[in-house]
Motif scaffolding. Structure first.
Motif, PDB file in Angstrom:
ATOM      1  N   MET A 291       0.828  -1.210   0.000  1.00  0.00           N
ATOM      2  CA  MET A 291       0.000   0.000   0.000  1.00  0.00           C
ATOM      3  C   MET A 291       0.863   1.261   0.000  1.00  0.00           C
ATOM      4  O   MET A 291       0.559   2.225  -0.703  1.00  0.00           O
TER       5      MET A 291
ATOM      6  N   GLY B 283       0.891   3.813  -3.042  1.00  0.00           N
ATOM      7  CA  GLY B 283       0.548   5.194  -2.723  1.00  0.00           C
ATOM      8  C   GLY B 283       1.621   6.163  -3.192  1.00  0.00           C
ATOM      9  O   GLY B 283       1.316   7.229  -3.733  1.00  0.00           O
TER      10      GLY B 283
ATOM     11  N   TRP C 216       1.388   6.317  -7.038  1.00  0.00           N
ATOM     12  CA  TRP C 216       0.219   7.091  -7.466  1.00  0.00           C
ATOM     13  C   TRP C 216       0.421   8.578  -7.207  1.00  0.00           C
ATOM     14  O   TRP C 216      -0.010   9.409  -8.005  1.00  0.00           O
TER      15      TRP C 216
ATOM     16  N   ILE D  21      -5.299  10.698  -3.807  1.00  0.00           N
ATOM     17  CA  ILE D  21      -5.537   9.303  -3.420  1.00  0.00           C
ATOM     18  C   ILE D  21      -4.236   8.632  -2.970  1.00  0.00           C
ATOM     19  O   ILE D  21      -4.236   7.849  -2.015  1.00  0.00           O
TER      20      ILE D  21
ATOM     21  N   VAL E 224      -3.662   6.413   0.511  1.00  0.00           N
ATOM     22  CA  VAL E 224      -3.382   4.976   0.504  1.00  0.00           C
ATOM     23  C   VAL E 224      -2.073   4.694   1.238  1.00  0.00           C
ATOM     24  O   VAL E 224      -1.986   3.737   2.027  1.00  0.00           O
TER      25      VAL E 224
END
Length: 62
Positions: free
Chosen positions: A13, A17, A20, A42, A46
């Motif tokens: 994650m 993250g 992203w 986002i 995350v």
């Protein structure tokens, strides 16, 4: 879920993250996500959840 599996999920994650976030900010190109402010929001969420999962699992007593 076992402790090791939860830590692995948390690490994944955090990595996703970070990716992203970088794509959302335009640092990583080649994707429809590149330069989109949605992913710049986002991604850190995350990553933060992943860090929270790791911390929670590692602080939990057996």
């Amino acid at each position: 879920m076992g402790r090791q599996a939860a830590v692995v999920v948390g690490v994944v994650m955090v990595l996703l993250g970070a990716l992203w976030t970088a794509q959302g900010l335009g640092y990583v190109g080649g994707s429809a996500m590149s330069g989109s402010s949605t992913w710049a929001i986002i991604g850190p969420a995350v990553a933060g959840l992943g860090i929270g999962l790791i911390v929670a699992v590692l602080q939990r007593r057996r």
